[in-house]
Design an enzyme around this catalytic site. Structure first.
Site, PDB file in Angstrom:
ATOM      1  N   SER A 121       0.989  -1.192  -0.079  1.00 21.12           N
ATOM      2  CA  SER A 121       0.136   0.062  -0.163  1.00 21.12           C
ATOM      3  C   SER A 121       0.697   1.183  -0.042  1.00 21.12           C
ATOM      4  O   SER A 121       0.652   2.029  -0.329  1.00 21.12           O
ATOM      5  CB  SER A 121      -0.585   0.005   1.434  1.00 21.12           C
ATOM      6  OG  SER A 121      -0.016   0.096   2.482  1.00 21.12           O
TER       7      SER A 121
ATOM      8  N   LYS B 187       0.963   4.690   6.514  1.00 16.78           N
ATOM      9  CA  LYS B 187       0.465   5.358   5.946  1.00 16.78           C
ATOM     10  C   LYS B 187       1.470   7.198   6.097  1.00 16.78           C
ATOM     11  O   LYS B 187       1.913   7.296   6.880  1.00 16.78           O
ATOM     12  CB  LYS B 187      -1.118   5.488   5.817  1.00 16.78           C
ATOM     13  CG  LYS B 187      -2.210   4.407   5.904  1.00 16.78           C
ATOM     14  CD  LYS B 187      -1.892   3.807   4.391  1.00 16.78           C
ATOM     15  CE  LYS B 187      -2.470   2.018   5.094  1.00 16.78           C
ATOM     16  NZ  LYS B 187      -2.060   1.519   3.753  1.00 16.78           N
TER      17      LYS B 187
END
Length: 177
Positions: A36, A77
Site C-alpha cells: 500500500s 500511511k
C-alpha cells in the site's frame, strides 16, 4: 570469578533496561506489510518509528506515520490532512484547503480506485478535520486500505513518524516526505 560474573550481570541488566526505555519511549521498529505504500516502502521493509517527537509537535502533511486501527494491525500511511484542514479528492487529485497537493510519491495512477471523496463522505462532521484527527492515505492508492476505508485517525492511535528504513540494507533511507 565472582566479580567478573557480577560485572557481566550488571552490564546485561543495564542493557535490558536501556532497551526497554528506548522501545517504550523513543524508537520502535515495524515491518511493512503489503504494497500500500509502494514505491516508498515495499512489502517486508523494516522501519524505525520515532515515538518521542510526537510529544513536541503535531504531524504535518506528507509525513509517514505508523498507527493502530480498529480495522486491523498497525498501518504505515502518509498524513494527507491535519486538524483544521479541508480535504477532497476529485479525479485522483487531492486538494488540501482548496489547493492541489503535489504528490510525487503517487505513481500508480493508471489503475482505478476511489478517486472522489469529501470529508463528510468519509464520516467527518463538518467540512474540516476536527482537532486531533488526521486523514491518511497510502502512496499506492489502488491497493491501499486507508482513511477512504476506515475514516480519520485519532492522534491517540498514532505510534509515531517513520524516520528510517533499515532493511533491506541496499535501500536504507531517511526522510520520506
Amino acid at each position: 570469578m565472582k566479580k567478573e560474573i557480577g560485572e557481566w550481570l550488571v552490564a546485561i541488566i543495564v542493557a535490558v533496561v536501556l532497551i526497554v526505555i528506548i522501545r517504550s519511549f523513543l524508537f520502535v521498529s515495524y515491518t511493512v506489510d503489503g504494497l500500500s505504500m509502494d514505491p516508498t516502502f515495499e512489502d517486508e521493509d523494516r522501519v524505525v518509528v520515532n515515538k518521542f517527537m510526537q510529544h513536541f509537535s503535531e504531524y504535518e502533511t506528507g509525513e509517514v506515520v505508523v498507527f493502530h486501527s480498529e480495522a486491523g494491525p498497525a498501518y504505515v500511511k502518509r498524513v494527507i490532512g491535519t486538524p483544521g484542514d479541508t480535504v477532497t479528492m476529485e479525479d485522483k487529485q487531492v486538494h488540501v484547503n482548496g489547493e492541489p497537493l503535489e504528490e510525487d510519491y503517487v505513481v500508480h495512477t493508471e489503475d482505478t480506485y476511489m478517486d472522489n471523496f469529501t470529508l463528510p463522505e468519509l464520516g467527518v462532521e463538518g467540512e474540516a478535520l476536527p482537532e486531533g484527527e488526521y486523514l491518511v492515505l497510502g502512496d499506492n492508492r489502488p491497493v491501499s486500505r486507508d482513511s477512504r476505508d476506515f475514516g480519520t485517525v485519532d492522534e491517540s492511535q498514532i505510534v509515531g513518524e517513520v524516520q528510517l528504513r533499515f532493511w533491506p540494507l541496499n535501500r536504507i533511507a531517511v526522510n520520506f516526505e
